[in-house]
Write an enzyme that holds these catalytic residues in place. Structure first.
Site, PDB file in Angstrom:
ATOM      1  N   ARG A 194     -20.196  13.097  12.225  1.00 12.53           N
ATOM      2  CA  ARG A 194     -21.035  11.567  11.216  1.00 12.53           C
ATOM      3  C   ARG A 194     -21.968  10.694  11.662  1.00 12.53           C
ATOM      4  NH1 ARG A 194     -15.048  11.397   7.719  1.00 12.53           N
ATOM      5  NH2 ARG A 194     -14.351  13.159   7.458  1.00 12.53           N
ATOM      6  N   ARG A 237     -15.421   7.510  13.246  1.00  5.65           N
ATOM      7  CA  ARG A 237     -14.015   8.848  13.319  1.00  5.65           C
ATOM      8  C   ARG A 237     -14.371  10.296  13.430  1.00  5.65           C
ATOM      9  NH1 ARG A 237     -11.838  11.434   9.400  1.00  5.65           N
ATOM     10  NH2 ARG A 237     -12.763   9.396   7.666  1.00  5.65           N
ATOM     11  N   GLY A 248       0.927  -0.745   0.125  1.00  5.09           N
ATOM     12  CA  GLY A 248       0.157  -0.056   0.175  1.00  5.09           C
ATOM     13  C   GLY A 248       1.400   0.994  -0.184  1.00  5.09           C
TER      14      GLY A 248
END
Lengths: 221, 251, 637
Positions: free
Chosen positions: C330, C435, C40
């Site tokens: 959120r 988060r 990655g």
């Protein structure tokens, strides 16, 4: 001397040569035109100009050599860059639309070649006088007669005009472009810079075309 | 709507390619261009044919993966847009659409519409960075940067490295890409320390990758999905000329 | 499975400093003898690979994209948090720590989160030094803005492209090392399995996506920075290539997978427009700084937004959460949008949307100021929807965005498999059950730049360098397994494309394991997913061959893993009998419809251990111990 050759061999270096030599050649065009326009002042004026030039032969040759060097460098780097470019894009698109590129910018190579051919003929015609044996019998400085004889011929006059127009198409992109290549770019002045090419070449075109057209149409006799 | 698609098909980098035509019905104007190709691929799979390979990833216009020349324009007819954000509203029923890969020696074709753009990575590897290692850097506010300069640097830094500039340039020049990175880093005080060395190395790598040179047609700026200005090319030229004149090589 | 979090002793503020001193070091001369594989190249991977190479290790880095610059970190828009307290508005390391713990609904590990807050400032310094053009004010200093879940302005940003700029910063550091030859980069390379030798991670098996060649790569340690698993839902804000394969295969090799049910649904995305849709587009949360969220008061109100007077609008976030208003976290904002739509007050053709209105902001600040802040986002919205947000309110709807769950790691970011380190979104450690905005960039870069380079040394110092070789039978076995699977996929030759299966799985996941979950639904999903998986292995059609560039084969392999992983997510969601953060169980809510946590029974990370194909995975627990914060009901009212 690698610090000279390496940058000059790089793509940007080549382009810098292209633009500096181009700029100087434009200078020549301006000077050349200012001389030529003396034809409107009459036979004596232009012939005197031609004679004066030859009176200072060493200086004339110095300028000529400079001009030749400029032209050779301009052509040489042009050819080099064009070859690099065609190698960089060997396969073209089946359908290609230009979004922004002007006609002049897309055909610099082509217009450049026409101009080169034109210069060759132009020299053979008026400087070396190969193409018109009749000129050989004229006096060395009788530019006026040469012009009158040549441009009263419609084929020559119109051919000359077409070549001048193509040269100006070449310049309309080239002049603006050289600023970009030399890194001269500022938000405030970009509009001005981008119009310098078209403006200057229009002015030059008017000047250069006025001579053959005036002769052909009988304004100068 | 109904569309006639003419797509470049090429098995791999060594094979010859050619255009193939496909008819696609029931295309909705709400679809993105790539979703339209998804549908074509599903159709091809159901007909036991090989689907069209094309590069795509984020599909929101920022990763720079998608790359197609659509009817002769890189990323298609809508300016300031990547292919993935181009929607079918931009086309009309009965249109013929030609889809081609980026064409450039420096971007060899991998398959169909997929090209290898690693040349860009190598240009960055040659110098497109500030040589600082992790840790030991000064506080972020230690060096103020005038806002207009930071904004200009940001304008250049928005480049997504998609390669549309190269694709659209008749010379396959990478000057807009390189100019954007050189500009970003030479504008900011953090990048000025090694700006001369950087520009010389990046240009030399750019040349050796087989990109052409800039003839100032400005097609790159016209197709750039992030609308990066050609003034960055002028800055690149300027930086290169200055760096060359000032470099401390010996004769 | 042994789950020792290895949290250093001592007071919270001293843990990291003390730990850095106590950890073993690898001497400069020995570093080059160790090889590390980083899978990655996003924020975490690129930052990690570059930093390790700078230190002197040999690094090999892999990514599936054609360039490390394209990792999906690039799409993060809004910003990055750091406790610099430049605006002098009361921020501190402890406040960032507290906000993150609270934002995560008290489901993350204190020590890790504190360290994250502690190094956050270094990230900004590092990025600026790399030439990241953060937004500045006219005095030339860095500008900050506020973000969801916080009452201070601690978010640094670069227009609406902060992720791009930070990723390109990390990419430039990585490129520098590639250019120096200290990192060997493998692009268009997909990790298909992890190789263990004597229980330790010693390498990976990789498929070259251009040639189809399957190769072995060995190292002294393996680092996974392979991102999240949001694409299990088919439609998400992730890039189409994002996948769970690397972490899931590691799980199948014995790594514990923690909290797979924690998924974040982002409240501000462009609503789905039709069945053809292949992905969802996020509109940065920063828009909620100035945009006001509302729906009509009346059900089924089909008037155009401009025709609905203020008195007939419900600014529901401002109404329900007056102190945070439109900047509620959120999970809360998403759920409130769902509630409004379920109530029949949704807007747009599908009724699945709410308005995000800038009319007031434009009136207050002027169009120019709004355009300076959000111009590129407005532009993007306009292009996609063909509606001009300067004139009509945006329509938004929640979409799957980020996954807090991931491979279990200890304080050193090492999984339960020795030598396997997991960084960034791929691990589970810092965000708990939810988060906060602008914290993903922070965590990815913190892991890559400032944590992993220290902690991996501790592991490497404990082993002998270069003991492995790719001829080991473990490599051969693993490689053969990978090859078998590829052949199997190619030979099924059924009728349905991998994309179709993916879409069907996505429907199940979104319906049963999406914004709100319940027992019956999850049980149904746990029945349906195995059926779909069975069908997949009998009826999938993968065109082309394995020895070529084959996007269908890539997709099929990823979908096969999603089909197993989705089941694990549902399983985890079913067992967690509480609502916390992004995990909302309808059975567990207050009378006002707020999430009801169960700290008594669930203040732990659930870690799943693979038990083979025929048995159910085993659930382990890592108790979360809160010594520095008091567990409280999260309130943003």
């Amino acid at each position: 001397m690698s610090w000279v050759s390496r940058p000059l061999n790089s793509s940007i270096g080549c382009k810098v040569i292209m633009s500096v030599t181009g700029l100087l050649l434009v200078g020549f065009l301006l000077a050349h035109l200012s001389g030529n326009l003396l034809v409107f002042a009459g036979e004596e004026a232009i012939n005197l100009y031609a004679k004066t030039l030859r009176d200072y032969l060493p200086i004339l040759w110095l300028l000529r050599i400079g001009l030749i060097v400029m032209a050779v460098l301009h052509i040489f780097s042009g050819v080099k860059l064009t070859r690099m470019n065609s190698k960089a894009k060997p396969v073209k698109y089946k359908v290609k639309q230009s979004v922004k590129a002007s006609f002049a910018s897309r055909y610099m190579g082509l217009t450049g070649l026409v101009v080169l051919a034109f210069i060759a003929y132009h020299l053979a015609h008026l400087t070396f006088r190969f193409t018109h044996p009749a000129f050989q019998s004229l006096g060395d400085y009788d530019v006026y007669k040469m012009l009158m004889l040549s441009f009263s011929n419609p084929v020559l006059a119109i051919g000359y005009c077409i070549c001048v127009i193509l040269l100006m198409v070449h310049l309309s992109h080239g002049v603006s472009s050289l600023f970009q290549t030399l890194g001269i770019n500022h938000k405030k002045y970009n509009g001005l810079i981008r119009s310098i090419g078209p403006a200057l070449s229009t002015l030059l075109a008017i000047g250069y075309l006025s001579i053959p057209l005036s002769i052909l149409l009988g304004f100068i006799k | 709507m109904k569309l006639a698609l003419h797509i470049w098909r090429q098995k791999d980098s060594n094979s010859e390619g050619k255009f193939e035509s496909y008819q696609l019905d029931q295309v909705s104007p709400d679809m993105s261009f790539l979703e339209m190709l998804d549908i074509l691929n599903e159709k091809l799979i159901s007909e036991d044919k090989e689907p069209v390979a094309f590069d795509h990833d984020c599909r929101e216009g920022i990763c720079g993966t998608c790359s197609m020349v659509i009817n002769g324009v890189a990323h298609g007819p809508q300016g300031g847009t990547t292919t993935c954000q181009l929607h079918m509203q931009s086309f009309k029923d009965g249109d013929d659409i030609y889809i081609e890969p980026w064409r450039a020696t420096a971007f060899p074709i991998v398959k169909d519409l997929v090209t290898d753009r690693s040349a860009f990575d190598r240009v960055i590897q040659a110098g497109g960075y500030v040589s600082v290692s992790t840790g030991g850097v000064p506080d972020a506010n230690a060096t103020p940067v005038p806002k207009p300069i930071a904004d200009l640097a940001m304008d250049a830094a928005t480049c997504i490295g998609c390669g549309a500039c190269v694709a659209a340039c008749k010379n396959s020049s990478a000057m807009l890409f390189v100019g954007a990175k050189v500009s970003q880093l030479s504008l900011l005080p953090q990048g000025q320390v090694e700006k001369g060395r950087r520009v010389i190395k990046m240009v030399s790598q750019m040349d050796s990758e087989g990109f052409g040179n800039c003839t100032n047609t400005f097609e790159c700026e016209a197709v750039c999905p992030k609308e990066i200005s050609v003034s960055n090319i002028a800055r690149l030229n300027r930086e290169y000329i200055a760096a060359t004149l000032a470099s401390d090589e010996e004769s | 499975m042994k789950l020792d979090a290895n949290i250093p002793t001592g007071p919270l503020e001293q843990k990291w400093t003390r730990h850095k001193f106590e950890m073993k070091l690898v001497s400069p001369a020995n570093k080059r003898k160790y090889k590390v594989i980083v899978v990655g190249s996003g924020l975490a991977g690129a930052a990690g690979a570059a930093s390790l190479a700078e230190l002197g290790y040999q690094v090999e880095c892999f990514c599936y994209q054609d360039s490390p610059r394209r990792a999906h970190s690039i799409a993060a828009q809004g910003g990055i948090n750091a406790s610099k307290n430049y605006p002098s508005d009361g921020d501190s390391v402890f406040r960032l720590f507290y906000d993150t713990i609270k934002g995560g609904d008290f489901r993350s590990r204190e020590a890790n989160v504190y360290r994250l807050a502690e190094v956050s400032g270094n990230i900004i310094d590092q990025a600026v030094a790399q030439g990241v053009p953060f937004a500045r004010d006219y005095g030339g200093l860095l500008d900050n803005r506020s973000f969801g879940g916080a009452q201070v302005s601690r978010t640094f940003y670069a227009r609406g492209q902060t992720g791009q700029q930070l990723l390109l910063g990390a990419y430039s550091a990585l490129s520098r090392q590639i250019g120096l030859g200290t990192v060997k980069m493998h692009t268009r390379s997909e990790m298909l399995d992890l190789v263990l030798i004597d229980g330790a991670a010693k390498g990976i098996i990789v498929r070259n996506m251009v040639t189809g060649k399957i190769t072995r790569h060995y190292a002294d340690a393996v680092v996974l920075g392979t991102g999240g698993y949001g694409n299990t839902f088919f439609l998400s804000t992730n890039a189409t290539g994002c996948n769970v394969t690397a972490t899931y295969r590691a799980y199948k090799r014995g790594a514990g997978f923690a909290n797979p049910c924690y998924t974040q649904i982002h409240p501000t995305c462009i609503p789905v427009s039709g069945d053809h849709q292949s992905k969802l587009t996020l509109m940065s949360e920063s828009l909620r700084n100035d945009g006001r969220v509302w729906v009509p008061l009346k059900k089924g109100d089909k008037r155009r937004p401009g025709e609905i007077p203020d008195s007939e609008r419900d600014y529901y976030l401002e109404r329900k959460y007056p102190s945070f208003g439109n900047l509620a976290p959120r999970d809360i904002a998403s759920r409130s949008a769902k509630e409004a739509c379920d109530d029949g007050r949704g807007v747009g053709e599908t009724g699945l949307g709410v308005y995000l209105d800038f009319a007031d902001a434009i009136k207050r600040l002027g169009k120019k100021a709004v355009s300076e802040r959000y111009g590129n986002l407005f532009h993007m919205y306009h292009k996609i929807t063909d509606e001009n947000p300067y004139e009509v309110p945006m329509r938004i709807y929640p979409a799957v965005h980020y996954t807090m769950g991931g491979l279990w790691v200890d304080y050193n970011l090492q999984s339960n498999i020795p030598g396997l380190h997991v960084i960034g979104e791929a691990n589970f450690s810092d965000h708990g059950a939810n988060r906060l905005g602008a914290s993903a960039l922070m965590q990815g870069l913190a892991d890559g730049y400032f944590v992993l380079p220290y902690t991996i040394a501790n592991y490497l110092a404990s082993i002998k360098a270069g003991e492995v070789n790719p001829e080991h039978k473990a490599f051969e076995e693993t490689e053969n397994k990978v090859k078998e699977r590829v052949t199997k996929l190619l030979n099924i030759n059924g009728k349905k494309s991998p994309a179709q299966f993916h879409k069907e799985l996505g429907h199940i996941m979104w319906d049963k394991c999406g914004m709100a979950r319940n027992k019956a639904g999850l049980e149904e999903a746990l029945k349906k997913i195995p059926e779909l998986r069975e069908e997949f292995w009998q009826n999938v059609k993968v065109t082309g061959s394995g020895e070529q560039f084959n996007q269908q084969l890539e997709r099929a392999g990823r979908v096969a893993d999603f089909l197993e992983f989705g089941e694990l997510m549902c399983r985890d969601a079913l067992v967690r009998e509480e609502s916390c953060g992004g995990h909302f169980r309808e059975e567990h809510q207050t009378e006002e419809g707020e999430a009801k946590r169960n700290d008594e029974d669930y203040a732990h990370a659930a870690v799943w251990e693979y038990q083979g194909e025929s048995s159910d995975p085993k659930r382990h627990e890592e108790q979360l111990i809160f010594e520095n914060v008091k567990l409280a009901t999260r309130s943003y009212k």
